[in-house]
Design an enzyme around this catalytic site. Structure first.
Site, mmCIF file in Angstrom:
data_model
loop_
_atom_site.group_PDB
_atom_site.id
_atom_site.type_symbol
_atom_site.label_atom_id
_atom_site.label_comp_id
_atom_site.label_asym_id
_atom_site.label_seq_id
_atom_site.Cartn_x
_atom_site.Cartn_y
_atom_site.Cartn_z
ATOM 1 C CG ASN A 199 44.825 -9.992 4.463
ATOM 2 O OD1 ASN A 199 44.826 -10.281 3.265
ATOM 3 N ND2 ASN A 199 44.259 -8.885 4.945
ATOM 4 C CD GLU A 200 42.729 -16.505 8.784
ATOM 5 O OE1 GLU A 200 43.669 -16.305 9.573
ATOM 6 O OE2 GLU A 200 41.547 -16.651 9.164
ATOM 7 N N PRO A 201 47.486 -16.607 7.719
ATOM 8 C CG PRO A 201 48.257 -17.770 9.583
ATOM 9 C CD PRO A 201 47.017 -17.172 8.991
ATOM 10 C CB SER A 216 47.938 -13.088 3.530
ATOM 11 O OG SER A 216 46.748 -13.729 3.879
ATOM 12 C CB THR A 221 39.869 -17.667 11.707
ATOM 13 O OG1 THR A 221 41.222 -17.224 11.746
ATOM 14 C CG2 THR A 221 38.945 -16.493 11.522
#
Ligand code: F6R
Length: 636
Positions: free
Chosen positions: A168-170, A172, A187
């Site tokens: 869950n990246e920024p 999300s 990432t």
């Protein structure tokens, strides 16, 4: 439950020193020992769940490796059975085949599932090889399956430098569920090592959502190493925000972060404890506080006044040292004593105010470098000085560094060769391998070998520029690195033997090594740990009594000011010479730049690093140097 083996649940923010913290967290000195506590907690949950299946959410990556190791140990030695456990992994790259060594399917087999008694049909890992039409339904099924089993009882997490949990990246959403996501460039960059280059990292992943994770009854997040410090502090002390998805955990009623000293080092109570605690003023803490104060009030050490100290929560420090005048002078001298243009000691001068001994005037200096080029980046200027000042310098490259060469770079060599020998089948094969590489592919042995040769020839070139005899450059090619596709081979006796026999042969007066202790299971850290075991093995040998160990901080980092024991200045022309040395390592300069902030080449970043520490020294009141390389003494 045995008290020693439990994780204590204090609520965050309860005490004066934790008043900035919104997530319960515990710091341990060793990632390995604390991983045992976590494994024990999981084992207790498994053992006490008898009337239904225990639903366990699992993570991959370097953080949980030691937890899995311990769970395997408990299974093999302490009757821990997984027959009653259903596992759900957080995520998997997309697209990727479960057979690829970099897939999370493979990771879980190697680290856990192949060694325990969990029934195959109780293992759930998102599939990375679905057709795009199937993804939506599959994700829904994954989510429903967790719910149908009563939800996750326990979720183990790591945290990415983007503050991702799962993938869950920024950006999300708090309500997100299992779905296909695009990975953040940071990432991708962090995964590049595992895939032999960022271009081969799958750009997407299937991950449980924030909401899926938040519904778990208990959550434990693991974070080790310096590189996690700022994201950990932001997550624990900062606001809840989609920009830092892990911060949603602040709302979870039963979450604990398990940290090592490095990962917790940016928390207020650890970074600037004088703001929240009555401190015990050790030498290092005193230095840290004074440097912090200089920055805060914008003054050099000798200009700090009693008011500066008292207005910034440092009255306790003055009480300990008597007077501000004495404290300032002491601090100034401490910093000045670290500076030397004679990293091998200055012959015929007193040792009193110098970091290295004068005698013997000609030393044997053994420099360990985890990959080719780490030595030059971190201490190229110091190596030149040691050679010029008549010391017998040896450089030992611990690993081949083959994984750091991009396919594009290797292709250049192959194409040159094919121009000369167009029918050379082996090279044709290598060319085809590169041109047909898909995301998630692992290099063949022959391609890795070619990449190693490229790095050997680059290192030989920089050694020539340094006037270092060929026989003083040692390519150790430690077996753990060669056998290790993705973080699964730990060093063993063979690695240790290689290092110990070189030390015994050279009998050095000085060892320099990359002491970046931050990242467990990283190549640099493993190389340091092997060296440490070797030093322990040899420390009673008479020659070791004369051997001092200096750590440079690898990985394009400087030591924090309070940890610097030796600072070696460089003139502008010495900085240029260092740049020429780095330039010999073209494969490293050629790396694909994925991050905007990385748009500066390795060359610029290295000189910036050395210049910035010189500026800090100047700011504290020291002479103005162009650049400085820094070292911390390691006592054994
Ligand atoms: C892995 C996962 C990720 C990792 C995170 C930290 O399944 O979901 O969130 O936990 O990227 O990775 P390491 O532990 O390698 O630093």
């Amino acid at each position: 439950m045995d008290k020693k083996n439990t994780i204590n649940h204090e609520s965050p923010g309860k005490f004066q020193e934790t008043r900035f913290e919104k997530i319960h967290n515990l710091t341990y000195s060793s990632a390995t020992k604390s991983s045992k506590l976590v494994a024990n907690e999981i084992a207790q949950h498994i053992k006490t769940t008898v009337d239904r299946k225990f639903v366990l959410g699992l993570a991959t990556g370097s953080s949980p490796i030691d937890v899995y190791k311990e769970l395997v140990w408990l299974h093999q030695n302490d009757n821990l059975s997984f027959k009653n456990v259903v596992t759900f992994n957080l995520d998997e790259y997309y697209p990727i085949s479960s057979k690829e060594a970099q897939s999370y399917h493979h990771f879980m087999r190697v680290h856990l599932y192949d060694h325990i008694d969990i029934p195959e049909n109780q293992i759930n890992i998102p599939k990375g090889d679905l057709t795009s039409d199937d993804i939506r339904d599959y994700c829904k099924m994954y989510e429903n399956k967790i719910v149908s089993l009563g939800g996750l009882d326990y979720q183990l997490l790591g945290i990415g430098r983007t503050a991702h949990i799962g993938f869950n990246e920024p950006g999300s959403h708090r309500n997100s569920v299992t779905r296909l996501v695009t990975l953040d460039p940071l990432t991708l960059n962090d995964a590049a090592k595992d895939f032999n280059g960022v271009e081969k990292v799958p750009k997407k992943a299937i991950t449980m959502g924030i909401n899926t994770i938040m519904k778990a009854k208990r959550i434990v997040l693991l974070a080790w190493g310096n590189h996690k410090a700022s994201v950990v502090a932001k997550t624990i002390e900062g606001p809840i925000s989609e920009v830092a998805p892990a911060s949603f955990l602040q709302e979870h009623p039963n979450v604990t972060f398990i940290l090592d000293n490095e990962a917790s080092s940016d928390l207020t109570r650890i970074n600037t404890p004088w703001l929240v605690l009555d401190c015990e003023w050790t030498e290092v803490l005193t230095k840290k506080a004074v440097f912090w104060l200089c920055k805060r009030v914008g003054k050099s050490i000798l200009k700090l006044t009693p008011r500066d100290y008292s207005e910034n929560g440092l009255s306790g420090l003055i009480n300990t040292y008597g007077s501000v005048y004495d404290l300032n002078i002491w601090m100034f001298n401490q910093v000045q004593k670290t500076i030397t243009g004679w990293p091998g000691g200055k012959p015929k001068y007193s040792d009193e105010n110098r970091p290295e001994r004068a005698n013997p005037s000609s030393k044997r200096s053994l420099i360990f470098s985890p990959h080719p080029v780490d030595d030059i980046i971190s201490m190229g200027g110091t190596i030149s000085r040691l050679i010029e000042q008549g010391h017998q310098v040896h450089i030992a490259y611990q690993t081949s560094g083959s994984r750091g060469v991009s396919n594009e770079h290797a292709l250049r060599y192959i194409e040159v060769y094919l121009q000369i020998e167009p029918n050379q089948l082996n090279f044709q094969k290598l060319k085809n391998e590169i041109l047909n590489t898909k995301e998630g592919h692992t290099d063949s042995v022959a391609l890795r070998e070619l990449k190693s040769f490229i790095r050997v020839s680059e290192s030989q070139e920089s050694a020539r520029l340094l006037n270092l005899p060929k026989e003083n450059v040692h390519f150790l090619s430690l077996p753990f690195y060669e056998n290790r596709i993705t973080k699964k081979n730990n060093p063993n006796k063979k690695d240790l033997q290689v290092i110990s026999s070189l030390i015994e042969k050279i009998k050095p007066h000085q060892i320099f090594a990359a002491g970046n202790l931050g990242v467990p299971h990283s190549t640099q850290r493993l190389c340091w740990e092997i060296l440490l075991s070797s030093i322990n093995e040899l420390k009673l040998e008479p020659f070791m009594k004369d051997c001092w160990v200096w750590m440079y901080k690898g990985g394009l980092e400087n030591w924090d000011l309070q940890n610097i024991d030796m600072a070696v200045p460089m003139s502008p022309s010495q900085v240029n010479d260092k740049i020429s040395l780095i330039n010999k390592h073209q494969s490293q300069i050629d790396q694909l730049l994925v991050l905007e902030e990385d748009n500066n080449s390795i060359l610029l970043r290295t000189s910036e690093l050395n210049r910035s520490i010189a500026k800090e020294y100047n700011f504290l009141g020291m002479s103005e140097y162009e650049a400085i390389e820094t070292f911390k003494r390691f006592y054994f």
